[in-house]
Design a protein around this motif. Structure first.
Motif, PDB file in Angstrom:
ATOM      1  N   LYS A 124       0.823  -1.216   0.000  1.00 25.96           N
ATOM      2  CA  LYS A 124       0.000   0.000   0.000  1.00 25.96           C
ATOM      3  C   LYS A 124       0.854   1.263   0.000  1.00 25.96           C
ATOM      4  O   LYS A 124       0.433   2.298  -0.519  1.00 25.96           O
ATOM      5  CB  LYS A 124      -0.933  -0.014   1.217  1.00 25.96           C
ATOM      6  N   ASN A 125       2.051   1.180   0.583  1.00 25.22           N
ATOM      7  CA  ASN A 125       2.941   2.342   0.562  1.00 25.22           C
ATOM      8  C   ASN A 125       3.462   2.633  -0.841  1.00 25.22           C
ATOM      9  O   ASN A 125       3.852   3.765  -1.136  1.00 25.22           O
ATOM     10  CB  ASN A 125       4.121   2.105   1.503  1.00 25.22           C
ATOM     11  N   SER A 126       3.468   1.621  -1.692  1.00 24.74           N
ATOM     12  CA  SER A 126       3.998   1.788  -3.046  1.00 24.74           C
ATOM     13  C   SER A 126       2.913   1.988  -4.086  1.00 24.74           C
ATOM     14  O   SER A 126       3.132   2.652  -5.100  1.00 24.74           O
ATOM     15  CB  SER A 126       4.855   0.571  -3.438  1.00 24.74           C
ATOM     16  N   TYR A 127       1.739   1.391  -3.835  1.00 20.09           N
ATOM     17  CA  TYR A 127       0.675   1.426  -4.841  1.00 20.09           C
ATOM     18  C   TYR A 127      -0.646   1.812  -4.200  1.00 20.09           C
ATOM     19  O   TYR A 127      -1.011   1.311  -3.138  1.00 20.09           O
ATOM     20  CB  TYR A 127       0.525   0.060  -5.514  1.00 20.09           C
ATOM     21  N   ASP A 128      -1.354   2.694  -4.883  1.00 22.07           N
ATOM     22  CA  ASP A 128      -2.672   3.125  -4.439  1.00 22.07           C
ATOM     23  C   ASP A 128      -3.706   2.603  -5.436  1.00 22.07           C
ATOM     24  O   ASP A 128      -3.717   3.018  -6.588  1.00 22.07           O
ATOM     25  CB  ASP A 128      -2.714   4.652  -4.361  1.00 22.07           C
ATOM     26  N   LEU A 129      -4.538   1.662  -4.982  1.00 24.50           N
ATOM     27  CA  LEU A 129      -5.581   1.140  -5.856  1.00 24.50           C
ATOM     28  C   LEU A 129      -6.801   2.050  -5.752  1.00 24.50           C
ATOM     29  O   LEU A 129      -7.468   2.108  -4.729  1.00 24.50           O
ATOM     30  CB  LEU A 129      -5.946  -0.292  -5.452  1.00 24.50           C
ATOM     31  N   LYS A 130      -7.078   2.765  -6.832  1.00 29.07           N
ATOM     32  CA  LYS A 130      -8.134   3.760  -6.824  1.00 29.07           C
ATOM     33  C   LYS A 130      -9.472   3.209  -7.304  1.00 29.07           C
ATOM     34  O   LYS A 130     -10.534   3.690  -6.914  1.00 29.07           O
ATOM     35  CB  LYS A 130      -7.733   4.958  -7.691  1.00 29.07           C
ATOM     36  N   ASN A 131      -9.428   2.205  -8.188  1.00 32.43           N
ATOM     37  CA  ASN A 131     -10.674   1.660  -8.719  1.00 32.43           C
ATOM     38  C   ASN A 131     -10.422   0.252  -9.240  1.00 32.43           C
ATOM     39  O   ASN A 131      -9.297  -0.124  -9.562  1.00 32.43           O
ATOM     40  CB  ASN A 131     -11.216   2.541  -9.845  1.00 32.43           C
ATOM     41  N   GLY A 132     -11.469  -0.505  -9.315  1.00 35.21           N
ATOM     42  CA  GLY A 132     -11.405  -1.866  -9.836  1.00 35.21           C
ATOM     43  C   GLY A 132     -12.608  -2.655  -9.355  1.00 35.21           C
ATOM     44  O   GLY A 132     -13.047  -2.493  -8.212  1.00 35.21           O
ATOM     45  N   VAL A 133     -13.145  -3.480 -10.231  1.00 31.22           N
ATOM     46  CA  VAL A 133     -14.333  -4.279  -9.908  1.00 31.22           C
ATOM     47  C   VAL A 133     -14.049  -5.721 -10.306  1.00 31.22           C
ATOM     48  O   VAL A 133     -13.575  -5.976 -11.417  1.00 31.22           O
ATOM     49  CB  VAL A 133     -15.581  -3.751 -10.638  1.00 31.22           C
TER      50      VAL A 133
END
Length: 201
Positions: A124-133
């Protein structure tokens, strides 16, 4: 402390003071199996379950399970959890001769809050998942000692921010269709419309 340790084992790194939970459990089961034959009676009933994390927005509601073990057979019925408004359902049977037919499935499950709750902190510190279904369909067929799962899943409208490299990653659709005997995996992965961009360039 035990609750926090359990949450940590699932990579849920939130303080317990952000969690609220409820539910009712009734269990009276006798079960014996060598994975070839099933001897059982009784039941496990869970009702009116809910779990909410105010820190991440994760919400599990209408958690219920009806696992019936009578007559040397397992029946899974009326078993589900509603995850952020989307049902996650399990149903099926395990017969006395261990013949198994169980299905676990969901459709159009939002991923962002699940990612916030379950992803390891370094990810989570490296990647921010903003959307996805995600839609998911798992079939468990065959004898218990040689079960052969079939898994179909599709993730659409994925949007991820690579915070380390300042990249925006979007993906239209990724579908996975595999079968396995838990030793080898066979299937197909199809991906469409992957775009990686650098906003500042």
């Amino acid at each position: 402390k035990l609750s926090q340790a359990f949450l940590n084992s699932l990579n849920i790194n939130n303080s317990l003071n952000t969690l609220t939970a409820k539910g009712y459990l009734e269990a009276d089961v006798k079960l014996n199996t060598d994975l070839k034959k099933l001897k059982s009676n009784g039941k496990i009933i869970f009702a009116d379950g809910a779990l909410k994390d105010s820190a991440t927005g994760l919400s599990l509601s209408n958690i219920k399970a009806n696992l019936l073990f009578d007559n040397n057979m397992l029946k899974i019925q009326n078993t589900e959890a509603v995850v952020n408004g989307t049902p996650f359902i399990a149903e099926g049977t395990v017969k006395e001769d261990s013949e198994t037919n169980i299905k676990v499935y969901t459709k159009n499950l939002p991923l962002a809050s699940l990612y916030s709750s379950f992803a390891p902190s370094d990810i989570k510190n490296s990647y921010d998942l903003k959307n996805g279904v995600m839609s998911l369909d798992i079939l468990l067929n065959g004898k218990l000692e040689s079960i052969e799962p079939k898994i179909k899943t599709e993730i659409v409208n994925l949007v991820v921010k690579d915070k380390v490299n300042n990249l925006d990653i979007t993906n239209g659709a990724c579908s996975v269709d595999i079968a396995t005997d838990l030793r080898t995996y066979n299937g197909k992965i199809t991906n469409k419309n992957l775009v990686v961009s650098a906003p500042d360039m």
